[in-house]
Each structure stands twice: as C-alpha cells, then as structure tokens.
Scaffold this motif. Structure first.
Motif, PDB file in Angstrom:
ATOM      1  N   ALA A 178       7.241   5.006 -13.574  1.00  0.00           N
ATOM      2  CA  ALA A 178       7.664   4.542 -12.241  1.00  0.00           C
ATOM      3  C   ALA A 178       6.516   4.635 -11.241  1.00  0.00           C
ATOM      4  N   TRP A 179       5.718   5.700 -11.363  1.00  0.00           N
ATOM      5  CA  TRP A 179       4.561   5.884 -10.473  1.00  0.00           C
ATOM      6  C   TRP A 179       3.546   4.754 -10.662  1.00  0.00           C
ATOM      7  N   VAL A 180       3.289   4.393 -11.929  1.00  0.00           N
ATOM      8  CA  VAL A 180       2.347   3.303 -12.225  1.00  0.00           C
ATOM      9  C   VAL A 180       2.828   1.996 -11.602  1.00  0.00           C
ATOM     10  N   ILE A 181       4.116   1.702 -11.774  1.00  0.00           N
ATOM     11  CA  ILE A 181       4.683   0.474 -11.198  1.00  0.00           C
ATOM     12  C   ILE A 181       4.628   0.525  -9.673  1.00  0.00           C
ATOM     13  N   SER A 182       4.895   1.698  -9.100  1.00  0.00           N
ATOM     14  CA  SER A 182       4.915   1.844  -7.639  1.00  0.00           C
ATOM     15  C   SER A 182       3.551   1.543  -7.017  1.00  0.00           C
ATOM     16  N   ILE A 183       2.473   2.042  -7.666  1.00  0.00           N
ATOM     17  CA  ILE A 183       1.149   1.823  -7.056  1.00  0.00           C
ATOM     18  C   ILE A 183       0.572   0.442  -7.396  1.00  0.00           C
ATOM     19  N   THR A 184       0.976  -0.125  -8.550  1.00  0.00           N
ATOM     20  CA  THR A 184       0.403  -1.422  -8.941  1.00  0.00           C
ATOM     21  C   THR A 184       1.227  -2.608  -8.440  1.00  0.00           C
ATOM     22  N   GLN A 185       2.552  -2.510  -8.522  1.00  0.00           N
ATOM     23  CA  GLN A 185       3.415  -3.644  -8.168  1.00  0.00           C
ATOM     24  C   GLN A 185       4.022  -3.531  -6.777  1.00  0.00           C
ATOM     25  N   LEU A 186       4.443  -2.313  -6.423  1.00  0.00           N
ATOM     26  CA  LEU A 186       5.153  -2.130  -5.144  1.00  0.00           C
ATOM     27  C   LEU A 186       4.223  -1.703  -4.011  1.00  0.00           C
ATOM     28  N   HIS A 187       2.988  -1.329  -4.364  1.00  0.00           N
ATOM     29  CA  HIS A 187       1.975  -0.900  -3.380  1.00  0.00           C
ATOM     30  C   HIS A 187       2.458   0.255  -2.503  1.00  0.00           C
ATOM     31  N   VAL A 188       3.074   1.221  -3.161  1.00  0.00           N
ATOM     32  CA  VAL A 188       3.479   2.464  -2.488  1.00  0.00           C
ATOM     33  C   VAL A 188       2.378   3.493  -2.756  1.00  0.00           C
ATOM     34  N   ALA A 189       1.945   4.198  -1.716  1.00  0.00           N
ATOM     35  CA  ALA A 189       0.867   5.180  -1.875  1.00  0.00           C
ATOM     36  C   ALA A 189       1.297   6.305  -2.819  1.00  0.00           C
ATOM     37  N   THR A 190       0.347   6.823  -3.603  1.00  0.00           N
ATOM     38  CA  THR A 190       0.623   7.889  -4.575  1.00  0.00           C
ATOM     39  C   THR A 190       1.239   9.109  -3.904  1.00  0.00           C
TER      40      THR A 190
END
Length: 208
Positions: A124-136
């Motif tokens: 989910a973290w990988v998708i968040s930073i690559t697709q959703l552009h949510v900061a780590t």
C-alpha cells in the motif's frame, strides 16, 4: 508440520498480502479523493489489513494449501488401512497424526498473518507514493494513528482460533474418508469448502 504449514506457505501468503494491500490502496485512494481525504489511505489500509483482511485471507489461503493436503494425506491413509494398522499397534491416530498438525496450525497462522499484514501495508505504501502521490511521512503517520491496541489484539487473536479450526476440520474429514481414491478426492474438496466457510463464519462471530 511447522515447516510444511508455515515455511511452505510463506510465498503464497506474501503474494496474497502484497496484492491485497496494493489494490486496497488503489481503490480506497480513488474513493477518498471524493472527500478530499487521499492522505488518509494509510489509516484505512492498516485498519483493514490488521483487523480483517490479513487474518481472513491468510486463513483462506492456508485452507486451500494446507487443509487440502492434510485431508488428502489422512484420507489416503484411511482408505489404505494404515490407520487400522496404527490402531492395531496400540497407537492413537489422533494423537500421532492430528495433534502435531493442529499445534503447527495454531502456532504458524499468527506468524503468517503478521507477515501478510506487513507485506500488505508495504504494498500500500508503494502504491501511495507512486500512484497516489502521498508523502511517505504522511502515509506512515496515518498507519500508526489508524491502529488501536484493541485492533492489534483482535488481529492476533483470530489466527490462533482459525489455525486450530482449519487443521482440525481437515483432519476430521481426512480420518472419515471412505471409498478408495474417489473418496480421497471428495474428502479433499469437502475439507477446503468446510474450512473456508468455517473461517468466514468464525471471523464474523469473533468480530461481533
């Protein structure tokens, strides 16, 4: 049995957890966008994985992989009179064949569940930073904020019960097998179906 049930299931559980976490992040990110709450994706994924999806999906995958194996193994022993031979030697088949599998199931399912949760949240973290552009930092803060102690205990308690359930149902079906090789095939199918339904039913009861 610990090796067969636990180590043997790592790959399939890891892949299940990874893709579940990734698709959960992807879908919930789109939905949360409607409320301007995309940054909350970490909270939603962590709560869903730890409380519900982690334990249930792990149990279902183990039912398919291990439950069918136990039923087939014990079923073939039943139809080839090996269980009768054990009894004639004064050995209890339940103690010899079922108990080690049940103990291994109870001990290994929580470990596999923790693995599925961890891999799922990483996905989910990988998708968040690559697709959703949510900061780590935002993602991980939300993951921690979204988990309460009660949720973690619930997520860890379920696998102990489900592990016992899967192995004992499969062993029960296997030991009662009759009808030669056809019977073994039937027992294997029945063990997976009964185990899967029991997992979902017990999960609901424990959640409630």
């Amino acid at each position: 049995q610990l090796d067969a049930i636990g180590i043997g299931s790592i790959t399939v559980i890891g892949l299940t957890g990874l893709f579940t976490g990734m698709v959960l992040a992807l879908q919930s990110g789109i939905t949360l966008d409607q409320f301007g709450a995309r940054s909350m994706v970490g909270r939603l994924v962590s709560a869903s994985m730890v409380k519900e999806l982690g334990p249930v999906l792990t149990a279902l995958m183990v039912t398919g992989r291990v439950g069918s194996g136990i039923a087939a193994e014990l079923g073939s022993m039943a139809v080839t009179e090996q269980l009768a031979a054990l009894r004639s030697l004064g050995t209890d088949p339940v103690r010899k064949l079922v108990v080690p599998r049940a103990i291994a199931g109870v001990l290994m399912l929580p470990v596999l569940t923790v693995l599925a949760n961890a891999v799922g949240i990483m996905g989910a973290w990988v998708i968040s930073i690559t697709q959703l552009h949510v900061a780590t930092s935002v993602f991980w803060n939300n993951v921690i904020e979204g988990l309460y102690t009660a949720d973690i205990w619930m997520g860890l308690l379920k696998p102990f019960v489900l592990g016992f359930l899967i192995t004992t149902i499969a062993a029960h079906v296997g030991l009662r097998t009759t009808g030669g090789t056809q019977g073994v095939g039937r027992a294997t199918t029945n063990a997976v179906v009964a185990g899967s339904v029991a997992v979902l039913a017990v999960d609901f009861l424990m959640t409630k």
